[in-house]
Design a protein around this motif. Structure first.
Motif, PDB file in Angstrom:
ATOM      1  N   UNK A   1       0.443  -0.906  -0.609  1.00  0.00           N
ATOM      2  CA  UNK A   1      -0.088  -0.063   0.195  1.00  0.00           C
ATOM      3  C   UNK A   1       0.643   1.684  -0.056  1.00  0.00           C
ATOM      4  N   UNK A   2       1.122   1.490  -1.205  1.00  0.00           N
ATOM      5  CA  UNK A   2       1.880   3.421  -1.126  1.00  0.00           C
ATOM      6  C   UNK A   2       3.082   2.951  -1.425  1.00  0.00           C
ATOM      7  N   UNK A   3       2.723   2.232  -1.615  1.00  0.00           N
ATOM      8  CA  UNK A   3       4.280   1.986  -3.008  1.00  0.00           C
ATOM      9  C   UNK A   3       4.711   3.364  -3.392  1.00  0.00           C
ATOM     10  N   UNK A   4       6.064   3.622  -3.517  1.00  0.00           N
ATOM     11  CA  UNK A   4       6.393   4.663  -3.820  1.00  0.00           C
ATOM     12  C   UNK A   4       5.516   6.294  -4.744  1.00  0.00           C
ATOM     13  N   UNK A   5       4.886   5.946  -2.881  1.00  0.00           N
ATOM     14  CA  UNK A   5       3.388   7.023  -3.361  1.00  0.00           C
ATOM     15  C   UNK A   5       4.488   8.358  -3.177  1.00  0.00           C
ATOM     16  N   UNK A   6       4.497   9.551  -4.098  1.00  0.00           N
ATOM     17  CA  UNK A   6       4.537  10.740  -5.057  1.00  0.00           C
ATOM     18  C   UNK A   6       4.363  11.536  -4.308  1.00  0.00           C
ATOM     19  N   UNK A   7       4.879  13.112  -4.029  1.00  0.00           N
ATOM     20  CA  UNK A   7       4.161  14.162  -3.620  1.00  0.00           C
ATOM     21  C   UNK A   7       3.373  14.692  -3.218  1.00  0.00           C
ATOM     22  N   UNK A   8       1.980  14.994  -2.984  1.00  0.00           N
ATOM     23  CA  UNK A   8       0.236  16.015  -2.995  1.00  0.00           C
ATOM     24  C   UNK A   8      -0.318  14.735  -2.947  1.00  0.00           C
ATOM     25  N   UNK A   9      -0.068  13.129  -3.045  1.00  0.00           N
ATOM     26  CA  UNK A   9      -0.581  11.805  -2.431  1.00  0.00           C
ATOM     27  C   UNK A   9      -1.075  11.761  -1.651  1.00  0.00           C
ATOM     28  N   UNK A  10      -2.294  11.898  -0.766  1.00  0.00           N
ATOM     29  CA  UNK A  10      -1.956  11.376   0.769  1.00  0.00           C
ATOM     30  C   UNK A  10      -3.096  10.190   0.783  1.00  0.00           C
ATOM     31  N   UNK A  11      -2.959   9.312   1.496  1.00  0.00           N
ATOM     32  CA  UNK A  11      -3.761   7.779   1.778  1.00  0.00           C
ATOM     33  C   UNK A  11      -4.293   7.767   2.665  1.00  0.00           C
ATOM     34  N   UNK A  12      -5.314   7.570   3.667  1.00  0.00           N
ATOM     35  CA  UNK A  12      -5.830   7.749   4.434  1.00  0.00           C
ATOM     36  C   UNK A  12      -6.928   6.287   4.676  1.00  0.00           C
ATOM     37  N   UNK A  13      -6.162   5.368   5.786  1.00  0.00           N
ATOM     38  CA  UNK A  13      -6.872   4.123   6.472  1.00  0.00           C
ATOM     39  C   UNK A  13      -7.362   3.823   7.099  1.00  0.00           C
ATOM     40  N   UNK A  14      -8.370   3.611   7.491  1.00  0.00           N
ATOM     41  CA  UNK A  14      -9.538   3.336   9.051  1.00  0.00           C
ATOM     42  C   UNK A  14      -9.271   1.567   8.886  1.00  0.00           C
ATOM     43  N   UNK A  15      -7.917   1.338   9.739  1.00  0.00           N
ATOM     44  CA  UNK A  15      -8.506  -0.391   9.924  1.00  0.00           C
ATOM     45  C   UNK A  15      -6.960  -0.729  10.582  1.00  0.00           C
ATOM     46  N   UNK A  16      -6.566  -1.663   9.576  1.00  0.00           N
ATOM     47  CA  UNK A  16      -5.228  -2.269   9.348  1.00  0.00           C
ATOM     48  C   UNK A  16      -4.646  -2.820   7.502  1.00  0.00           C
ATOM     49  N   UNK A  17      -3.080  -2.193   7.843  1.00  0.00           N
ATOM     50  CA  UNK A  17      -2.641  -2.497   7.117  1.00  0.00           C
ATOM     51  C   UNK A  17      -1.591  -4.162   6.510  1.00  0.00           C
ATOM     52  N   UNK A  18      -1.135  -4.388   5.310  1.00  0.00           N
ATOM     53  CA  UNK A  18       0.069  -5.504   5.512  1.00  0.00           C
ATOM     54  C   UNK A  18       0.886  -5.271   5.388  1.00  0.00           C
ATOM     55  N   UNK A  19       2.413  -6.032   5.076  1.00  0.00           N
ATOM     56  CA  UNK A  19       3.506  -5.719   4.831  1.00  0.00           C
ATOM     57  C   UNK A  19       3.713  -5.009   4.115  1.00  0.00           C
ATOM     58  N   UNK A  20       4.907  -4.114   4.139  1.00  0.00           N
ATOM     59  CA  UNK A  20       5.790  -3.402   3.076  1.00  0.00           C
ATOM     60  C   UNK A  20       4.447  -2.231   2.591  1.00  0.00           C
ATOM     61  N   UNK A  21       3.914  -1.630   3.498  1.00  0.00           N
ATOM     62  CA  UNK A  21       3.523   0.238   3.148  1.00  0.00           C
ATOM     63  C   UNK A  21       4.643   1.067   3.360  1.00  0.00           C
ATOM     64  N   UNK A  22       4.117   1.390   2.184  1.00  0.00           N
ATOM     65  CA  UNK A  22       5.336   2.815   2.082  1.00  0.00           C
ATOM     66  C   UNK A  22       6.212   2.622   1.300  1.00  0.00           C
ATOM     67  N   UNK A  23       6.501   0.876   0.613  1.00  0.00           N
ATOM     68  CA  UNK A  23       7.895   0.908   0.607  1.00  0.00           C
ATOM     69  C   UNK A  23       8.222   1.958  -0.962  1.00  0.00           C
ATOM     70  N   UNK A  24       9.311   2.394  -0.787  1.00  0.00           N
ATOM     71  CA  UNK A  24      10.077   3.416  -1.501  1.00  0.00           C
ATOM     72  C   UNK A  24       9.096   4.102  -1.491  1.00  0.00           C
ATOM     73  N   UNK A  25       8.607   4.833  -0.573  1.00  0.00           N
ATOM     74  CA  UNK A  25       7.428   6.269  -0.253  1.00  0.00           C
ATOM     75  C   UNK A  25       8.597   7.622  -0.890  1.00  0.00           C
ATOM     76  N   UNK A  26       8.159   8.190  -2.005  1.00  0.00           N
ATOM     77  CA  UNK A  26       8.676   9.161  -2.908  1.00  0.00           C
ATOM     78  C   UNK A  26       8.523  10.675  -1.727  1.00  0.00           C
ATOM     79  N   UNK A  27       7.555  11.255  -1.473  1.00  0.00           N
ATOM     80  CA  UNK A  27       6.876  12.088  -1.051  1.00  0.00           C
ATOM     81  C   UNK A  27       5.412  12.470  -0.244  1.00  0.00           C
TER      82      UNK A  27
END
Length: 205
Positions: free
Chosen positions: A1-27
């Motif tokens: 979830x949210x892999x390589x997310x770029x500037x200006x992108x916002x992800x909101x989750x109500x609940x849980x998330x699995x492995x590799x959240x924000x892998x390579x998060x880029x802004x």
């Protein structure tokens, strides 16, 4: 979830998330929090999985709960606030800032060569869990770093509604003494401000 997310992108989750959240998060920004109706105590429950922020370069992650193992491995620029993590946290981290408002697992900071971490440790349990081979630790006493820490916790409270963050901020004068600042030894000469004005607290190289 949210892999390589770029500037200006916002992800909101109500609940849980699995492995590799924000892998390579880029802004971008990722916010993970329990549902409003959840009875769970956030710092006692895992909300994101293993290897979160693997190779992240920039951006923010705020999670009202614990992360799994190998949290922020190879993070080189993201700023993150969570409420605990498993073993091998901040492994091989080279940049960014990690604030952990709960307990950590063994071998924290192994191979960490950059960035900064702040551990909330009211019970004094982190000393035996940090891999001190390349790190130094000290209380948060310098205004620059205190401002950074408090600002990230305030942002975490704002984004997630975390009662853990709210409680710490409400009692800041007392609670700030419960944080351990973790910095790689090789970064000390490159920091814009010293991590401590007590030179006896910093080992000579």
């Amino acid at each position: 979830m949210g892999a390589f997310a770029a500037p200006g992108l916002k992800i909101e989750v109500y609940g849980d998330a699995n492995d590799y959240v924000g892998k390579g998060l880029s802004g971008g920004m990722i916010v993970v929090r329990p549902r409003m109706s959840s009875p769970l105590v956030t710092h006692e429950n895992t909300i994101i999985g293993n290897t979160v922020l693997y190779g992240a370069t920039d951006g923010y992650l705020f999670a009202a709960g614990r992360a799994g193992e190998r949290f922020a491995v190879r993070n080189s620029g993201a700023k993150v606030v969570i409420e605990g993590c498993g073993s091998n946290g901040c492994e091989y981290m080279t940049g960014g800032v990690a604030v952990i408002l709960g307990s950590i697992g063994a071998n924290f900071g192994a191979g960490m060569t950059g960035g900064m971490a702040y551990l909330y440790d009211p019970a004094g349990e982190t000393a035996d869990l940090i891999n001190m081979e390349s790190l130094v630790t000290c209380p948060v006493t310098v205004e620059h770093w205190e401002t950074e820490l408090r600002g990230l916790i305030a942002r975490h409270a704002e984004e997630t509604g975390s009662s853990r963050s709210d409680d710490i901020l409400r009692n800041w004068d007392r609670e700030k003494a419960h944080f351990v600042q973790v910095c790689p030894k090789e970064m000390l000469i490159h920091l814009p401000h010293p991590i401590s004005y007590d030179q006896t607290a910093i080992p000579a190289e």
